[in-house]
Design an enzyme around this catalytic site. Structure first.
Site, short mmCIF file in Angstrom:
data_model
loop_
_atom_site.label_atom_id
_atom_site.label_comp_id
_atom_site.label_asym_id
_atom_site.label_seq_id
_atom_site.Cartn_x
_atom_site.Cartn_y
_atom_site.Cartn_z
N ALA A 43 0.83 -1.20 0.00
CA ALA A 43 0.00 0.00 0.00
C ALA A 43 0.87 1.26 0.00
CB ALA A 43 -0.91 0.00 1.21
N ASP A 44 1.93 1.25 0.83
CA ASP A 44 2.82 2.41 0.88
C ASP A 44 3.54 2.60 -0.45
OD1 ASP A 44 2.06 2.84 3.41
OD2 ASP A 44 3.86 1.99 4.37
N SER A 91 0.29 -30.85 -10.83
CA SER A 91 -1.11 -30.70 -10.47
C SER A 91 -1.75 -32.10 -10.53
CB SER A 91 -1.81 -29.73 -11.42
OG SER A 91 -1.51 -30.06 -12.75
N GLU A 125 -7.98 -38.13 1.33
CA GLU A 125 -7.90 -36.97 2.23
C GLU A 125 -8.63 -35.79 1.59
OE1 GLU A 125 -3.79 -35.24 2.04
OE2 GLU A 125 -3.63 -36.72 0.44
N LYS A 127 -9.33 -32.25 -0.02
CA LYS A 127 -8.49 -31.35 -0.81
C LYS A 127 -8.74 -29.94 -0.31
CE LYS A 127 -7.25 -30.52 -5.63
NZ LYS A 127 -6.96 -29.10 -5.49
N ASP A 129 -8.76 -26.02 -0.01
CA ASP A 129 -8.81 -24.95 -1.00
C ASP A 129 -7.94 -23.79 -0.52
OD1 ASP A 129 -9.48 -23.60 -3.25
OD2 ASP A 129 -11.51 -23.10 -2.61
N TYR A 235 1.00 -32.51 3.25
CA TYR A 235 0.43 -33.72 2.65
C TYR A 235 1.33 -34.39 1.63
CZ TYR A 235 -0.99 -30.30 -0.90
OH TYR A 235 -0.99 -29.31 -1.82
N LYS A 299 -4.61 -41.21 -3.29
CA LYS A 299 -3.25 -41.50 -3.75
C LYS A 299 -2.96 -42.98 -3.51
CE LYS A 299 -1.47 -36.96 -2.48
NZ LYS A 299 -0.88 -36.22 -1.35
N LYS A 323 -13.51 -34.04 -7.29
CA LYS A 323 -14.04 -32.72 -7.00
C LYS A 323 -15.52 -32.75 -6.60
CE LYS A 323 -10.55 -30.00 -8.04
NZ LYS A 323 -10.86 -28.89 -8.88
N CYS A 428 -15.47 -12.45 -40.43
CA CYS A 428 -14.63 -12.08 -39.30
C CYS A 428 -14.98 -10.68 -38.82
CB CYS A 428 -13.17 -12.16 -39.71
SG CYS A 428 -12.05 -11.54 -38.44
N CYS A 431 -11.70 -8.29 -39.46
CA CYS A 431 -11.17 -7.90 -40.77
C CYS A 431 -12.20 -8.05 -41.88
CB CYS A 431 -9.92 -8.70 -41.10
SG CYS A 431 -10.24 -10.42 -41.53
N CYS A 446 -11.65 -17.44 -39.43
CA CYS A 446 -11.44 -16.33 -40.34
C CYS A 446 -10.43 -16.75 -41.39
CB CYS A 446 -10.93 -15.13 -39.54
SG CYS A 446 -10.13 -13.87 -40.53
N CYS A 452 -5.59 -10.36 -41.50
CA CYS A 452 -6.45 -10.08 -40.35
C CYS A 452 -5.62 -9.56 -39.18
CB CYS A 452 -7.19 -11.36 -39.94
SG CYS A 452 -8.22 -11.13 -38.49
#
Length: 707
Positions: A43-44, A91, A125, A127, A129, A235, A299, A323, A428, A431, A446, A452
């Site tokens: 912020a400063d 991931s 286990e 997940k 967030d 984990y 896992k 999920k 398009c 163009c 296009c 284009c």
DNA sequence: GTGCCTCGAGTTCC
DNA sequence: CTCGAGGCAC
């Protein structure tokens, strides 16, 4: 910094203050980028920068040559130094249904060759967030903490991590080198308190605990992080000097014994049914937990099996994230815009009345393509029960994978009167060229090609993107600006490398422009110069030829070795056949579609000329086939046949490729080695006829045992 | 010909 | 992150 309003400053005061601010901001920048502890808050920093700009606006003639206003890319978000992960932070693949879970179980078993009725243990286990963090301990001391980043390289947040209570600064009885990985998060109660406090102070509030945790961890001033109630669950792990335990569950217990918090809802399960049961149990508790979770992670428990399973390009084969169903929200579709991508693809984007979904305000969403809007899938079947999407409709949106907003459904009962089905443009919007849909293609493109402007700009953005030229100081925003610049335009890749020369010849110099100064202009030219020498694979990828991504570019570079061989091959080949064409198709991973795309690009006169102009500007480094150190099979073509008893096909193939071998399906004159298990038939005979070296499974394992 | 498994392309938000 | 398409094994 003085608090005197800018309006009331005398010229002398203004001059002095500009000097002070420049000094302060320069020091702050150096501190952010280097090892020093940052000494002012976000912020400063912003306030100082704004004040500096305000004074410059009032007294333009006082603007200094080293004005902080001109320092492009000194944004606080780029302030942390980079850390290369010694073991990649992967991931996870996602599962959304019971079917996905049984598929996962089946795939793991088939890869390992474990029969369906043999028990196979997994850990399950919640997940969390939050955001993942890697902590490196050497001889029991925390020496580095890094965010995940892109998985290969993250940001150094050591000073901030040290302030988190759940993260021990010293460990007793740990391996000499231990990288502990886990999730930084904020509890819901703490999040609510923090937001109240922020609001009372007039500071910014956070949309959800995840953002609050991310924002708090990435503070430049560790004192602010210390003040934020962050927590940490361990984990996983990265590099370790000695194994933690033989199983995932035992390793997690070990981490707990070392002083880390581990999630109490972790269980060991052995069948897909048990996975589902635990998933539902956790889902039932979800609302009562004091932290946000977005699913359950499974896992493979046995670490030896994890090692055999290994990794796909971005995800491990031995884990999956199950999920929870995405949150849904209804809102009104205000408009449909069409964006033009680098390949000319026309992509419809929904402009929505802003609505909160999954803790974030969403106002845009992808509509994929023409068929998706019409309610058809790519095979002509129905989606959403065949309901089309019209401007003015009430639509249901969700964030796919909790990130990308998508339109899921339409409420016909609320459809305004007099609406028409959306007429997808046939030309398009950028163009005006005809936009056509090829047989069997889901997208309309296009046909303007290099005419284009949208395609040209997108192609240039791709050219400077990360896997390609990755030029410092020349990102998407700068490309956009230079493309539309009349003094110093960049309209094709070669123009980037003539930029400095052209600037030198111009009357209006880049350094005198808005947003640039002496230093930033010099930095840009240096950034460009640095990439004049570049490996062949990056050049090929950067060309942005359809169907040729990073991976295909690597294959091509490895095969042809240097630019002139590559270019000769591309210009010499024709889809009608011939030796150059056959050679192209012989590359494992290159098929007819990619080959045609490559060859037709090089056949187009204007494309070809543009590529030549680029090549003339560059010093393209040859690429050697990866010499896998000491690997006896590097560069060899290996074929597996018969029954393999100690490993499955997929496993054998993955292992051989990791050692630099090419794995083929059938024996030919090009085969170097045949690995024959029991029951090998015609392949073994053919190999014998051709005089190809043959080994059995044990012989193969013996060959690669030291690697 | 069919059914994986990966890669490529396009996209959103902070 | 997701969808579709490409490549290749079966």
């Amino acid at each position: 910094m003085s608090d005197k309003p800018v309006d009331s400053l005398t010229k002398d005061e203004a001059r002095a203050e500009l000097g002070r601010l420049s000094d302060l901001l320069t020091k702050a920048n150096t501190a952010y980028h280097g090892e020093d502890a940052p000494f002012i808050s976000d912020a400063d920093y912003d306030a100082a920068k704004r004040r500096n700009a305000a004074i410059e606006t009032r007294f333009p003639d006082l603007k200094r040559d080293d004005s902080p206003t001109d320092q492009v890319g000194a944004a606080p978000s780029e302030a942390f130094s980079k850390v290369r992960h010694r073991v990649r932070m992967m991931s996870l693949a996602n599962a959304f249904s019971e079917e996905d879970i049984s598929d996962f179980d089946r795939q793991v078993r088939s890869f390992l060759g474990v029969a369906p009725d043999t028990p196979l243990a997994f850990t399950a286990e919640p997940k969390i967030d939050g955001l993942s963090l890697s902590l490196r301990y050497e001889k029991g001391k925390l020496i580095e903490a890094a965010t995940r980043g892109d998985g290969a390289e993250g940001e150094n947040v050591t000073a901030n991590a040290r302030t988190i209570d759940d993260i021990p600064v010293t460990l007793t009885g740990a391996p000499d080198v231990l990288e502990v990985r886990g999730e930084v998060y904020m509890s819901r109660a703490d999040f609510a308190t923090l937001n109240d406090r922020q609001q009372a102070r007039g500071g910014k509030t956070f949309a959800n605990p995840r953002n609050a945790a991310a924002g708090s961890l990435r503070q430049l001033d560790p004192r602010i992080t210390a003040d934020r109630p962050l927590k940490f669950f361990a984990y996983a792990w990265g590099e370790v000097s000695e194994p933690l335990a033989p199983t995932q569950s035992a390793a997690i217990e070990r981490l707990r014994d070392l002083g880390f918090q581990t999630n109490p809802l972790t269980r060991r399960v052995t069948t897909p049914d048990e996975m589902m049961a635990h998933y539902h149990a956790i889902e039932a508790q979800r609302a009562t937990l004091d932290y946000d979770i977005d699913g359950v992670v499974y896992k493979v428990d046995d670490l030896a099996l994890q090692q055999r399973l290994g990794f796909r390009s971005t995800t491990p084969r031995w884990a999956i994230a199950h999920k929870f169903p995405a949150e849904l929200a209804w809102t009104q579709l205000e408009a449909i815009d069409i964006q033009v991508g680098r390949t000319g693809a026309l992509s419809p984007v929904a402009r929505l009345a802003p609505v909160t979904v999954g803790g974030v305000v969403v106002s845009n969403a992808t509509l994929h393509n023409e068929d998706y809007i019409a309610g058809r899938d790519s095979k002509g079947g129905e989606i959403r029960g065949g309901k089309d999407i019209r401007i003015g409709d009430w639509v249901q949106v969700y964030r796919a994978g909790d990130v990308i907003p998508k339109v899921a459904d339409v409420d016909l009962a609320k459809r305004p009167e007099g609406t028409e089905p959306y007429a997808f443009p046939t030309h398009c919007p950028e163009c005006g060229s005809k936009a056509i849909r090829e047989e069997g293609d889901a997208v309309r493109r296009c046909t303007g090609g290099m005419i284009c402007p949208a395609q040209a700009v997108e192609k240039l953005k791709h050219f400077v993107s990360r896997g390609a030229f990755d030029i410092e100081g020349l990102g998407a925003r700068q490309i956009e600006m230079f493309y539309h610049d009349d003094q110093l335009p960049i309209r094709e890749p070669a123009d980037i490398f003539t930029l400095a020369t052209r600037d030198a010849e111009n009357l209006t110099k880049l350094r005198n422009r808005d947003g640039y100064g002496e230093k930033s202009a010099a930095n840009l030219f240096a950034g460009i110069e640095e990439r004049r020498q570049i490996p062949l694979n990056r050049v090929i990828f950067a060309l942005g030829i359809r169907h040729v991504g990073e991976s295909a570019a690597n294959l091509l570079a490895r095969h042809y070795g240097d630019w002139s061989s590559f270019e000769t091959a591309m210009t010499g080949a024709t889809p009608e056949g011939g030796s150059a064409w056959d050679e192209l198709l012989s590359i494992d991973g290159i098929g007819a579609v990619m080959a045609t795309s490559l060859v037709t690009t090089f056949q187009q006169e204007n494309e070809r000329a543009s590529i030549d102009r680029l090549a003339a500007q560059l010093d393209i480094q040859p690429v050697e086939a990866p010499r896998t150190e000491g690997s006896p099979v590097a560069g060899k073509t290996v074929v597996f046949t018969g029954t393999l008893e100690k490993m499955t096909r997929a496993e054998a193939k993955a292992r051989a490729e990791a050692l630099g071998a090419k794995v083929a399906g059938s024996v030919s004159a090009k085969t170097d080695l045949l690995v024959a298990g029991p029951g090998a038939g015609s392949k073994a005979k053919k190999a014998a006829d051709l005089g190809i070296e043959m080994v059995d499974e044990d012989g193969w394992l013996d060959l690669i045992k030291d690697l």
